[in-house]
Design a protein around this motif. Structure first.
Motif, short mmCIF file in Angstrom:
data_model
loop_
_atom_site.label_atom_id
_atom_site.label_comp_id
_atom_site.label_asym_id
_atom_site.label_seq_id
_atom_site.Cartn_x
_atom_site.Cartn_y
_atom_site.Cartn_z
N ALA A 102 0.91 -1.44 -0.15
CA ALA A 102 -0.02 0.14 -0.01
C ALA A 102 1.01 1.66 -0.15
CB ALA A 102 -0.79 -0.03 1.42
N ALA A 103 2.28 1.07 0.53
CA ALA A 103 3.09 1.81 0.48
C ALA A 103 3.62 2.25 -0.69
CB ALA A 103 3.57 2.36 1.68
N PHE A 104 4.20 1.22 -0.86
CA PHE A 104 4.47 1.81 -2.24
C PHE A 104 4.98 1.52 -3.75
CE2 PHE A 104 7.99 1.10 1.48
CZ PHE A 104 8.28 2.59 1.72
N GLY A 105 3.99 0.14 -3.70
CA GLY A 105 2.80 -0.60 -4.89
C GLY A 105 3.64 -1.79 -5.10
N LYS A 106 3.27 -2.54 -5.96
CA LYS A 106 3.12 -4.03 -6.02
C LYS A 106 4.33 -4.43 -6.18
CE LYS A 106 1.16 -7.28 -9.65
NZ LYS A 106 0.00 -7.44 -10.28
N GLY A 107 4.59 -5.39 -5.48
CA GLY A 107 6.06 -6.09 -5.85
C GLY A 107 6.92 -6.19 -4.60
N TYR A 108 6.08 -5.06 -3.19
CA TYR A 108 7.41 -4.51 -2.27
C TYR A 108 6.89 -5.30 -1.51
CZ TYR A 108 9.17 -1.01 -4.41
OH TYR A 108 9.99 0.28 -5.49
N ALA A 109 7.82 -5.72 0.13
CA ALA A 109 6.92 -7.05 0.95
C ALA A 109 8.85 -6.65 1.76
CB ALA A 109 6.41 -8.18 0.69
N VAL A 110 8.26 -6.96 3.01
CA VAL A 110 8.80 -7.64 4.27
C VAL A 110 9.39 -9.15 3.64
CG1 VAL A 110 10.15 -7.20 6.44
CG2 VAL A 110 8.78 -5.87 5.65
N GLN A 111 10.92 -9.45 3.24
CA GLN A 111 11.26 -11.02 3.44
C GLN A 111 11.74 -11.25 4.92
OE1 GLN A 111 14.82 -12.97 1.57
NE2 GLN A 111 13.33 -13.12 -0.05
N ARG A 112 12.53 -10.61 5.25
CA ARG A 112 12.43 -11.51 6.84
C ARG A 112 13.61 -9.88 7.28
NH1 ARG A 112 17.78 -16.10 6.14
NH2 ARG A 112 18.77 -14.73 5.47
N VAL A 113 13.93 -10.53 8.72
CA VAL A 113 14.66 -9.98 9.46
C VAL A 113 15.60 -10.59 10.67
CG1 VAL A 113 14.74 -8.65 11.16
CG2 VAL A 113 12.81 -8.25 9.69
N THR A 114 16.67 -10.79 10.13
CA THR A 114 18.29 -11.10 10.63
C THR A 114 18.68 -10.66 12.32
OG1 THR A 114 19.81 -11.49 9.04
CG2 THR A 114 17.81 -12.99 9.19
N VAL A 115 19.74 -11.68 12.81
CA VAL A 115 20.56 -10.81 13.14
C VAL A 115 22.11 -11.81 13.47
CG1 VAL A 115 19.39 -9.49 14.36
CG2 VAL A 115 18.91 -11.34 15.17
N GLU A 116 22.81 -11.39 13.24
CA GLU A 116 24.67 -11.97 13.49
C GLU A 116 25.42 -11.61 14.28
OE1 GLU A 116 26.34 -13.44 10.29
OE2 GLU A 116 24.61 -11.67 8.91
N ARG A 117 26.21 -12.19 15.16
CA ARG A 117 27.06 -12.01 16.16
C ARG A 117 27.91 -11.30 14.95
NH1 ARG A 117 28.82 -13.02 21.12
NH2 ARG A 117 30.56 -11.44 21.03
N THR A 118 28.84 -10.06 15.30
CA THR A 118 30.15 -9.43 14.48
C THR A 118 30.56 -9.15 14.72
OG1 THR A 118 30.11 -8.19 12.39
CG2 THR A 118 28.37 -7.18 13.94
N GLU A 119 32.65 -8.65 14.69
CA GLU A 119 32.91 -7.72 15.02
C GLU A 119 33.45 -6.59 14.32
OE1 GLU A 119 34.35 -9.17 18.22
OE2 GLU A 119 32.93 -10.55 18.08
N ASP A 120 32.04 -6.18 13.48
CA ASP A 120 32.83 -4.91 12.17
C ASP A 120 32.55 -4.00 12.82
OD1 ASP A 120 32.97 -6.70 10.47
OD2 ASP A 120 31.10 -7.31 9.90
N PRO A 121 33.34 -2.58 12.81
CA PRO A 121 33.00 -1.24 13.37
C PRO A 121 31.59 -0.92 13.17
CG PRO A 121 33.54 -1.03 10.89
CD PRO A 121 34.15 -2.79 11.23
N ILE A 122 31.28 0.08 14.48
CA ILE A 122 29.46 0.60 14.48
C ILE A 122 30.13 1.43 13.28
CG2 ILE A 122 28.23 1.94 16.05
CD1 ILE A 122 29.41 0.07 17.97
N GLY A 123 29.41 2.11 12.05
CA GLY A 123 29.34 2.74 11.37
C GLY A 123 27.55 3.79 11.85
#
Length: 334
Positions: free
Chosen positions: A261-282
């Motif tokens: 409804a907000a963006f049009g046909k074909g837009y949807a949330v597929q998934r949300v994930t989390v994983e541990r990382t040592e990457d710097p905080i941006g």
């Protein structure tokens, strides 16, 4: 006069007027020098000021008295050291900070679009004897990180905030809640008395959170939390967009199930994930939303009624209900 004289003596003494060398404790207990300097000075001054002790010419200046008071000073210093190193258990416990990457995947007519951000959390547990303490009841956290920005092919940007409908402490719990709590038998097996211990339960859970690795898919709905108007709380971040990214008043929530409804046909949330990382905080969000650095509290000023009273939050709009902390956090305590 006596205090001034003692201060001069302390300054002139290379090893301290008691003959103690506080630097020998620095490396042994790995405490900052300035803390030991304060501790040593306090102990030394307390002993020296009791009845003119060790002041040249006083009745306490003979060798035996000096040695006796040196021994007492060493004892006090050692006791202070033990209390200092043990205060973490006496006052509670601090757990090692950890980082995780939050990733949001969006289906679009032109393929998958993703956005991610790195979030750091450090947890503190209060001691049982403290009014708020015990087994997670008196828990505080420090959070660093920012919202995830997903650039869509239509030129708009979707922001996955550092909060959700069911709580503003969502980033604190997001990764940890993917890790199961220890069972009562598991806690009892590690408890010295073989019984349930809420502090040990929390410690064991934090150990599991620290050791957990891999990609966790965040459930769409949060189980175990009360429903509101028959709707279960979301486990996903609140999603928002700006009709004009230069104007915070144009912020609009986009429900995860309403992207079409907000963006049009074909837009949807597929998934949300989390994983541990040592990457710097941006910290990219302030560049995308330059007005954020000037925001103080709400994104926009809270409107008032004609009588000068504040408009109720339920009627004030999303820009008033959201704060800059939903987009960007630096050492924020929750």
């Amino acid at each position: 006069m006596r205090k001034a004289r003692l201060r001069r003596l302390l300054r002139r003494s290379g090893r301290g007027i008691l003959g103690l060398d506080p630097s020998s404790f620095y490396s042994a207990l790995d405490l900052p020098n300035r803390h030991w300097l304060r501790l040593y000075s306090s102990v030394s001054f307390a002993i020296l000021t009791q009845g003119g002790l060790l002041v040249p010419g006083s009745r306490f200046s003979d060798l035996r008295c000096q040695r006796a008071w040196q021994a007492a000073a060493w004892l006090l210093l050692m006791l202070s050291a033990m209390l200092t190193t043990a205060c973490g258990d006496v006052l509670g416990k601090s757990y090692p900070p950890y980082r995780y990457r939050l990733t949001v995947e969006i289906e679009t007519p032109k393929g998958l679009r993703t956005g991610s951000s790195v979030i750091e959390v450090q947890t503190f547990r209060a001691a049982r004897w403290m009014p708020s303490g015990g087994g997670g009841g008196g828990v505080g956290n420090k959070v660093k990180g920012e919202a995830a920005a997903i650039d869509l092919p239509n030129g708009q940007t979707l922001f996955a905030l550092l909060e959700t409908e069911w709580g503003w402490d969502w980033p604190v719990n997001l990764y940890a809640l993917q890790v199961p709590y220890p069972t009562q038998p598991e806690v009892a097996a590690r408890s010295p008395d073989g019984k349930w211990n809420p502090d040990l339960n929390f410690d064991m859970w934090m150990e599991r959170v620290e050791a957990a690795r891999g990609v966790f898919e965040v459930p769409r709905l949060r189980e175990g939390l009360p429903s509101e108007h028959g709707v279960k709380p979301s486990g996903w971040p609140m999603l928002v967009r700006f009709h004009n990214t230069r104007d915070p008043a144009t912020v609009e929530e986009v429900k995860p199930g309403e992207l079409k409804a907000a963006f049009g046909k074909g837009y949807a949330v597929q998934r949300v994930t989390v994983e541990r990382t040592e990457d710097p905080i941006g910290f990219d969000i302030p560049r995308r939303l330059p007005w954020l650095a000037k925001s103080n509290g709400s994104l926009v000023e809270h409107p008032r009624n004609e009588d000068g009273s504040l408009v109720p939050l339920s009627e004030a709009g999303l820009a008033v209900n959201l704060t800059g902390q939903a987009f960007h956090m630096r050492d924020f305590e929750r």
